[in-house]
Write a protein that holds these residues in place. Structure first.
Motif, PDB file in Angstrom:
ATOM      1  N   TRP A  21     -14.411 -13.557  -6.081  1.00  0.00           N
ATOM      2  CA  TRP A  21     -15.097 -12.607  -6.751  1.00  0.00           C
ATOM      3  C   TRP A  21     -14.433 -12.323  -7.495  1.00  0.00           C
ATOM      4  N   PRO A  22     -13.872 -12.577  -8.894  1.00  0.00           N
ATOM      5  CA  PRO A  22     -13.503 -11.676  -9.654  1.00  0.00           C
ATOM      6  C   PRO A  22     -13.141 -10.791 -10.096  1.00  0.00           C
ATOM      7  N   ARG A  23     -14.759  -9.772  -9.935  1.00  0.00           N
ATOM      8  CA  ARG A  23     -14.128  -8.181  -9.963  1.00  0.00           C
ATOM      9  C   ARG A  23     -13.806  -7.561  -9.502  1.00  0.00           C
ATOM     10  N   GLU A  24     -13.731  -8.458  -7.930  1.00  0.00           N
ATOM     11  CA  GLU A  24     -12.604  -7.967  -7.041  1.00  0.00           C
ATOM     12  C   GLU A  24     -11.802  -8.037  -7.025  1.00  0.00           C
ATOM     13  N   GLN A  25     -11.103  -9.090  -6.882  1.00  0.00           N
ATOM     14  CA  GLN A  25     -10.187  -9.620  -6.984  1.00  0.00           C
ATOM     15  C   GLN A  25     -10.216 -10.631  -5.556  1.00  0.00           C
ATOM     16  N   ALA A  26     -10.920 -10.564  -5.224  1.00  0.00           N
ATOM     17  CA  ALA A  26     -11.302 -11.405  -3.761  1.00  0.00           C
ATOM     18  C   ALA A  26     -11.873 -12.415  -3.430  1.00  0.00           C
ATOM     19  N   GLU A  65      -4.410 -20.540  -5.916  1.00  0.00           N
ATOM     20  CA  GLU A  65      -5.192 -20.859  -6.866  1.00  0.00           C
ATOM     21  C   GLU A  65      -6.030 -19.605  -7.783  1.00  0.00           C
ATOM     22  N   THR A  66      -6.346 -18.883  -7.024  1.00  0.00           N
ATOM     23  CA  THR A  66      -7.333 -17.625  -7.516  1.00  0.00           C
ATOM     24  C   THR A  66      -7.247 -16.277  -8.193  1.00  0.00           C
ATOM     25  N   GLY A  67      -5.666 -16.336  -7.443  1.00  0.00           N
ATOM     26  CA  GLY A  67      -4.464 -15.174  -7.841  1.00  0.00           C
ATOM     27  C   GLY A  67      -4.876 -13.976  -6.748  1.00  0.00           C
ATOM     28  N   ALA A  68      -6.201 -14.110  -5.491  1.00  0.00           N
ATOM     29  CA  ALA A  68      -7.010 -13.136  -5.207  1.00  0.00           C
ATOM     30  C   ALA A  68      -6.008 -12.471  -4.287  1.00  0.00           C
ATOM     31  N   ARG A  69      -6.456 -11.073  -4.231  1.00  0.00           N
ATOM     32  CA  ARG A  69      -5.463  -9.773  -3.837  1.00  0.00           C
ATOM     33  C   ARG A  69      -6.247  -9.585  -2.741  1.00  0.00           C
ATOM     34  N   ARG A  70      -7.032  -9.672  -2.865  1.00  0.00           N
ATOM     35  CA  ARG A  70      -8.256  -9.189  -1.357  1.00  0.00           C
ATOM     36  C   ARG A  70      -9.019 -10.641  -0.576  1.00  0.00           C
ATOM     37  N   VAL A  71      -8.986 -10.261   0.482  1.00  0.00           N
ATOM     38  CA  VAL A  71      -9.149 -11.310   1.744  1.00  0.00           C
ATOM     39  C   VAL A  71     -10.979 -10.596   2.068  1.00  0.00           C
ATOM     40  N   TYR A  72     -11.896 -11.000   2.602  1.00  0.00           N
ATOM     41  CA  TYR A  72     -12.826 -11.075   3.307  1.00  0.00           C
ATOM     42  C   TYR A  72     -13.562 -12.086   4.212  1.00  0.00           C
ATOM     43  N   THR A  73     -13.148 -11.828   5.178  1.00  0.00           N
ATOM     44  CA  THR A  73     -13.200 -12.572   6.229  1.00  0.00           C
ATOM     45  C   THR A  73     -14.591 -12.442   7.138  1.00  0.00           C
ATOM     46  N   LEU A  74     -16.050 -13.465   6.924  1.00  0.00           N
ATOM     47  CA  LEU A  74     -17.069 -12.959   7.680  1.00  0.00           C
ATOM     48  C   LEU A  74     -17.319 -13.379   8.553  1.00  0.00           C
ATOM     49  N   GLY A  75     -16.476 -13.248  10.089  1.00  0.00           N
ATOM     50  CA  GLY A  75     -16.715 -12.809  11.259  1.00  0.00           C
ATOM     51  C   GLY A  75     -16.320 -14.499  11.092  1.00  0.00           C
ATOM     52  N   ASP A  76     -17.305 -14.617  13.074  1.00  0.00           N
ATOM     53  CA  ASP A  76     -16.434 -16.292  13.348  1.00  0.00           C
ATOM     54  C   ASP A  76     -14.852 -16.441  12.782  1.00  0.00           C
ATOM     55  N   ASN A  77     -13.825 -15.033  12.828  1.00  0.00           N
ATOM     56  CA  ASN A  77     -12.588 -15.289  12.833  1.00  0.00           C
ATOM     57  C   ASN A  77     -11.955 -16.175  13.916  1.00  0.00           C
ATOM     58  N   ASP A 103      -4.453  -7.591   0.944  1.00  0.00           N
ATOM     59  CA  ASP A 103      -5.582  -6.476   1.546  1.00  0.00           C
ATOM     60  C   ASP A 103      -6.278  -7.408   2.357  1.00  0.00           C
ATOM     61  N   TRP A 104      -6.619  -7.085   3.887  1.00  0.00           N
ATOM     62  CA  TRP A 104      -6.880  -8.554   4.439  1.00  0.00           C
ATOM     63  C   TRP A 104      -8.216  -7.489   5.185  1.00  0.00           C
ATOM     64  N   VAL A 105      -9.450  -8.361   5.068  1.00  0.00           N
ATOM     65  CA  VAL A 105     -10.052  -7.816   5.812  1.00  0.00           C
ATOM     66  C   VAL A 105     -11.126  -7.757   7.054  1.00  0.00           C
ATOM     67  N   TRP A 106     -10.959  -7.784   8.153  1.00  0.00           N
ATOM     68  CA  TRP A 106     -11.693  -8.910   9.438  1.00  0.00           C
ATOM     69  C   TRP A 106     -13.602  -8.300   9.406  1.00  0.00           C
ATOM     70  N   ILE A 107     -14.603  -8.847   8.918  1.00  0.00           N
ATOM     71  CA  ILE A 107     -15.781  -8.465   9.238  1.00  0.00           C
ATOM     72  C   ILE A 107     -15.785  -9.429  10.380  1.00  0.00           C
ATOM     73  N   THR A 108     -16.582  -8.438  11.593  1.00  0.00           N
ATOM     74  CA  THR A 108     -16.354  -9.067  12.630  1.00  0.00           C
ATOM     75  C   THR A 108     -17.801 -10.019  12.636  1.00  0.00           C
ATOM     76  N   GLY A 109     -17.741 -10.783  13.794  1.00  0.00           N
ATOM     77  CA  GLY A 109     -18.957 -11.616  14.322  1.00  0.00           C
ATOM     78  C   GLY A 109     -19.198 -11.395  15.267  1.00  0.00           C
ATOM     79  N   ASN A 110     -19.764 -12.657  16.122  1.00  0.00           N
ATOM     80  CA  ASN A 110     -20.863 -12.520  17.474  1.00  0.00           C
ATOM     81  C   ASN A 110     -19.817 -13.167  18.117  1.00  0.00           C
TER      82      ASN A 110
END
Length: 229
Positions: A21-26, A65-77, A103-110
């Motif tokens: 997501w370029p807008r969010e560098q995520a 490769e993307t230069g991302a500064r944020r990572v969002y993991t969408l569950g079942d990590n 800037d790492w964010v864990w979205i939690t899963g089941n």
């Protein structure tokens, strides 16, 4: 990376199953299922215990490769609630370095969220960013733009009389801004047919649902479902 317009935003699907997501560098990834092989080993099915290392190596490459500064993991990590305790030192060091560098964010899963908390970063059950809801599992009836995982979608193709199953994103279009289920990112994750009724039902209400696969620098689209006229 292959450009993708979704919910009024510009994204890019990588060949490695991540969404940038370029807008969010995520960088967004779903269903890492870290330490799945070691979980199988505790149940008597022995597999090479390097799936976490491979998953994290691919994730590190995608960040570079993307230069991302944020990572969002969408569950079942992690694959189970003891996953962090079984990480071998090399993989544990890789994960710690990635969490420190972004800037790492864990979205939690089941699965149990306690394990993510032991690995640093931030925990959230779901987030809304720039009008997009990030959660683990698509919420049936949701009309806001949504990014999720959980289902491990794969499209089934027949090429030269050979059946091929490829990880894919599944995208719905409707009255809202659209919804997307990302493919599973983990190295040792199976998949569900993208046209499975459970996936199609999870994305309702919708006017159309398609599978998207990056191929040769372009985005291949495979219709899965259309609302009756």
């Amino acid at each position: 990376m292959v450009p993708l317009s979704f919910a009024g935003q510009e994204f890019a699907l990588t060949q490695g199953r991540a969404l940038y997501w370029p807008r969010e560098q995520a960088l967004l990834v779903a269903d890492l299922h870290l330490e799945k092989a070691s979980w199988y080993a505790t149940h008597g099915q022995f597999l090479p215990p390097y799936d976490s290392r491979e998953t994290l190596e691919r994730l590190a490459l995608a960040i570079r490769e993307t230069g991302a500064r944020r990572v969002y993991t969408l569950g079942d990590n992690f694959h189970d609630s003891a996953g962090t305790e079984r990480l071998e030192p090399h993989a544990a060091g890789m994960l710690a370095a990635l969490v420190r560098a972004t800037d790492w964010v864990w979205i939690t899963g089941n699965h149990d969220a306690a394990m993510e908390a032991k690995s640093g970063g931030t925990l959230a059950q779901e987030l809304e960013i720039a009008g997009l809801v990030l959660r683990h599992r698509a919420l049936k009836g949701e009309t806001r733009p949504e990014l999720s995982g959980h289902y491990h979608p794969r499209v089934q193709l027949t090429v030269r009389e050979r059946r091929i199953r490829k990880p894919c994103a599944v995208v719905s279009r409707g009255d809202g801004g659209g919804r997307m289920i990302l493919p599973a990112y983990g190295a040792l994750t199976g998949g569900m047919n993208a046209a499975d009724p459970a996936i199609l039902a999870a994305l309702q209400p919708a006017a159309a649902i398609d599978a998207l696969v990056p191929a040769g620098g372009k985005l291949a689209t495979f219709p899965l479902w259309r609302r009756a006229a």
